[in-house]
Design a protein around this motif. Sequence first.
Motif, PDB file in Angstrom:
ATOM      1  N   PHE A  70       0.865  -1.345  -0.084  1.00  0.00           N
ATOM      2  CA  PHE A  70       0.125  -0.206   0.055  1.00  0.00           C
ATOM      3  C   PHE A  70       1.157   1.286   0.091  1.00  0.00           C
ATOM      4  O   PHE A  70       0.738   2.129  -0.982  1.00  0.00           O
ATOM      5  CB  PHE A  70      -1.090   0.003   1.235  1.00  0.00           C
ATOM      6  CG  PHE A  70      -2.075   0.953   1.237  1.00  0.00           C
ATOM      7  CD1 PHE A  70      -2.608   1.474   0.192  1.00  0.00           C
ATOM      8  CD2 PHE A  70      -2.405   1.213   2.484  1.00  0.00           C
ATOM      9  CE1 PHE A  70      -3.585   2.238   0.117  1.00  0.00           C
ATOM     10  CE2 PHE A  70      -3.516   2.269   2.716  1.00  0.00           C
ATOM     11  CZ  PHE A  70      -3.940   2.716   1.484  1.00  0.00           C
ATOM     12  N   ARG A  73       2.688   2.011  -3.081  1.00  0.00           N
ATOM     13  CA  ARG A  73       1.870   2.842  -4.327  1.00  0.00           C
ATOM     14  C   ARG A  73       2.217   4.478  -4.091  1.00  0.00           C
ATOM     15  O   ARG A  73       2.195   5.206  -5.141  1.00  0.00           O
ATOM     16  CB  ARG A  73       0.653   2.486  -4.268  1.00  0.00           C
ATOM     17  CG  ARG A  73       0.204   0.976  -4.550  1.00  0.00           C
ATOM     18  CD  ARG A  73       0.217   0.924  -6.273  1.00  0.00           C
ATOM     19  NE  ARG A  73       0.041  -0.443  -6.558  1.00  0.00           N
ATOM     20  CZ  ARG A  73       0.073  -0.839  -7.863  1.00  0.00           C
ATOM     21  NH1 ARG A  73       0.040   0.017  -8.887  1.00  0.00           N
ATOM     22  NH2 ARG A  73       0.025  -1.954  -8.227  1.00  0.00           N
ATOM     23  N   TYR A  74       1.971   4.897  -2.981  1.00  0.00           N
ATOM     24  CA  TYR A  74       2.119   6.305  -2.578  1.00  0.00           C
ATOM     25  C   TYR A  74       3.521   6.870  -3.035  1.00  0.00           C
ATOM     26  O   TYR A  74       3.927   7.655  -3.672  1.00  0.00           O
ATOM     27  CB  TYR A  74       1.626   6.892  -1.200  1.00  0.00           C
ATOM     28  CG  TYR A  74       2.437   7.777  -0.661  1.00  0.00           C
ATOM     29  CD1 TYR A  74       2.027   9.164  -1.161  1.00  0.00           C
ATOM     30  CD2 TYR A  74       3.196   7.583   0.604  1.00  0.00           C
ATOM     31  CE1 TYR A  74       2.807  10.155  -0.800  1.00  0.00           C
ATOM     32  CE2 TYR A  74       3.875   8.920   1.074  1.00  0.00           C
ATOM     33  CZ  TYR A  74       3.312  10.266   0.289  1.00  0.00           C
ATOM     34  OH  TYR A  74       4.051  11.323   0.893  1.00  0.00           O
ATOM     35  N   ALA A  77       4.396   6.984  -6.547  1.00  0.00           N
ATOM     36  CA  ALA A  77       3.951   8.376  -7.262  1.00  0.00           C
ATOM     37  C   ALA A  77       4.986   9.562  -6.847  1.00  0.00           C
ATOM     38  O   ALA A  77       5.371  10.409  -7.760  1.00  0.00           O
ATOM     39  CB  ALA A  77       2.663   8.757  -6.482  1.00  0.00           C
ATOM     40  N   CYS A  90      -4.606   9.493 -10.313  1.00  0.00           N
ATOM     41  CA  CYS A  90      -5.476   9.843  -8.954  1.00  0.00           C
ATOM     42  C   CYS A  90      -4.159  10.751  -8.095  1.00  0.00           C
ATOM     43  O   CYS A  90      -4.711  11.573  -7.458  1.00  0.00           O
ATOM     44  CB  CYS A  90      -5.500   8.586  -8.130  1.00  0.00           C
ATOM     45  SG  CYS A  90      -4.161   7.584  -7.767  1.00  0.00           S
ATOM     46  N   TRP A  91      -3.169  10.780  -8.409  1.00  0.00           N
ATOM     47  CA  TRP A  91      -2.228  11.457  -7.653  1.00  0.00           C
ATOM     48  C   TRP A  91      -1.997  12.892  -8.321  1.00  0.00           C
ATOM     49  O   TRP A  91      -1.480  13.943  -7.716  1.00  0.00           O
ATOM     50  CB  TRP A  91      -0.859  10.993  -7.438  1.00  0.00           C
ATOM     51  CG  TRP A  91      -0.971   9.856  -6.423  1.00  0.00           C
ATOM     52  CD1 TRP A  91      -1.061   8.522  -6.509  1.00  0.00           C
ATOM     53  CD2 TRP A  91      -0.891   9.890  -4.926  1.00  0.00           C
ATOM     54  NE1 TRP A  91      -1.237   7.949  -5.351  1.00  0.00           N
ATOM     55  CE2 TRP A  91      -1.058   8.726  -4.350  1.00  0.00           C
ATOM     56  CE3 TRP A  91      -1.093  11.273  -4.071  1.00  0.00           C
ATOM     57  CZ2 TRP A  91      -1.124   8.637  -2.924  1.00  0.00           C
ATOM     58  CZ3 TRP A  91      -1.168  10.949  -2.697  1.00  0.00           C
ATOM     59  CH2 TRP A  91      -1.264   9.605  -2.278  1.00  0.00           C
ATOM     60  N   HIS A 116      -4.926   7.509  -2.275  1.00  0.00           N
ATOM     61  CA  HIS A 116      -4.461   6.380  -1.627  1.00  0.00           C
ATOM     62  C   HIS A 116      -5.396   5.299  -1.375  1.00  0.00           C
ATOM     63  O   HIS A 116      -5.293   4.072  -1.640  1.00  0.00           O
ATOM     64  CB  HIS A 116      -3.713   6.680  -0.593  1.00  0.00           C
ATOM     65  CG  HIS A 116      -2.549   5.921   0.088  1.00  0.00           C
ATOM     66  ND1 HIS A 116      -1.768   5.109  -1.030  1.00  0.00           N
ATOM     67  CD2 HIS A 116      -2.093   5.356   1.083  1.00  0.00           C
ATOM     68  CE1 HIS A 116      -0.841   4.487  -0.408  1.00  0.00           C
ATOM     69  NE2 HIS A 116      -1.063   4.700   1.020  1.00  0.00           N
ATOM     70  N   HIS A 119      -7.554   4.463  -5.014  1.00  0.00           N
ATOM     71  CA  HIS A 119      -7.177   3.818  -5.964  1.00  0.00           C
ATOM     72  C   HIS A 119      -5.951   2.920  -5.643  1.00  0.00           C
ATOM     73  O   HIS A 119      -6.099   1.730  -5.776  1.00  0.00           O
ATOM     74  CB  HIS A 119      -6.499   4.878  -6.969  1.00  0.00           C
ATOM     75  CG  HIS A 119      -5.592   4.339  -8.068  1.00  0.00           C
ATOM     76  ND1 HIS A 119      -4.111   4.289  -7.789  1.00  0.00           N
ATOM     77  CD2 HIS A 119      -5.815   3.485  -9.283  1.00  0.00           C
ATOM     78  CE1 HIS A 119      -3.660   3.533  -8.977  1.00  0.00           C
ATOM     79  NE2 HIS A 119      -4.547   3.284  -9.862  1.00  0.00           N
ATOM     80  N   ASP A 120      -5.188   3.348  -4.596  1.00  0.00           N
ATOM     81  CA  ASP A 120      -3.897   2.501  -4.400  1.00  0.00           C
ATOM     82  C   ASP A 120      -4.391   1.252  -3.548  1.00  0.00           C
ATOM     83  O   ASP A 120      -3.536   0.179  -3.507  1.00  0.00           O
ATOM     84  CB  ASP A 120      -3.093   3.327  -3.480  1.00  0.00           C
ATOM     85  CG  ASP A 120      -2.284   4.539  -4.480  1.00  0.00           C
ATOM     86  OD1 ASP A 120      -2.588   4.500  -5.745  1.00  0.00           O
ATOM     87  OD2 ASP A 120      -1.434   5.318  -3.674  1.00  0.00           O
ATOM     88  N   ALA A 124      -3.075  -2.530  -4.088  1.00  0.00           N
ATOM     89  CA  ALA A 124      -2.062  -3.000  -3.259  1.00  0.00           C
ATOM     90  C   ALA A 124      -2.674  -4.369  -2.762  1.00  0.00           C
ATOM     91  O   ALA A 124      -1.941  -5.225  -2.301  1.00  0.00           O
ATOM     92  CB  ALA A 124      -2.046  -2.163  -1.737  1.00  0.00           C
ATOM     93  N   ASP A 215      -8.547   4.688 -11.823  1.00  0.00           N
ATOM     94  CA  ASP A 215      -7.459   5.795 -11.838  1.00  0.00           C
ATOM     95  C   ASP A 215      -8.017   7.067 -11.852  1.00  0.00           C
ATOM     96  O   ASP A 215      -7.711   8.104 -11.329  1.00  0.00           O
ATOM     97  CB  ASP A 215      -6.179   5.529 -12.374  1.00  0.00           C
ATOM     98  CG  ASP A 215      -5.033   6.333 -12.130  1.00  0.00           C
ATOM     99  OD1 ASP A 215      -4.968   6.872 -11.015  1.00  0.00           O
ATOM    100  OD2 ASP A 215      -4.104   6.333 -13.173  1.00  0.00           O
TER     101      ASP A 215
END
Length: 231
Positions: A70, A73-74, A77, A90-91, A116, A119-120, A124, A215
């Motif tokens: 998880f 993913r952030y 980005a 999404c970011w 987060h 989408h993420d 994840a 996304d």
Amino acid sequence: MAHRRHVTTATGSVDTVLSRMRALDATLPAGDGIAIFNRVYLTVTEAVDRDIDGGRFPDARAASTLDVRFAERYLGAVDAVADARRPPACWRPLFQFRRHPQVRPPQFALAGVNAHIGHDLALAVVDTCRTLGCAPGDLEDEFDRVGEILGSLEERVREELMPGPDLLRIADPLTHLLGSWSLERARDAAWVAARTLWALRRLPDMAGEFAARLDEAVGLAGRMLLTPLPG
């Protein structure tokens, strides 16, 4: 005192992603939109780490893997932007508006939460299933427990970043805007999206299309959360 487990996944440990987030916290300007989200997310990830170490997850390895996948993913980005690559849709609004003077701290924080979780989190779960060789249903207890901890993230945003009672009148547009988004609904949608992506895993074209539309939709919601407001 609980024995520290140092659970390690195939891609790293919770300690590794915590170190990355702490480094970001130390280097980003305090008012940067990414810094604002990073601070609240760091607090929640630390809480997940404590619960893993304290044996409060049914399966510590599954919980650790989900938490790491998880967070990656952030952090992915963040790395994309640092390398002059495009982050997921999404970011993008948060990175585009991160220094806008008329976007307020709770908007930055919830736009990050939206990206987060909306989408993420679904991706994840699928990443974790592939890593551990299981299905989403096998992770439901861990997903629910992480979801309970994530609930504190939204509460923290609203308690620490929302204006005080003396500013409620001028903050009405902000209150209305942020009241239109729900972490609980986003988390429920993420679980449905994860199960859908898993069901489509043998149809890569359809899975890719579904993920791309997810996304984009989450990015649109994030752009609305970041609507500049009069100061």
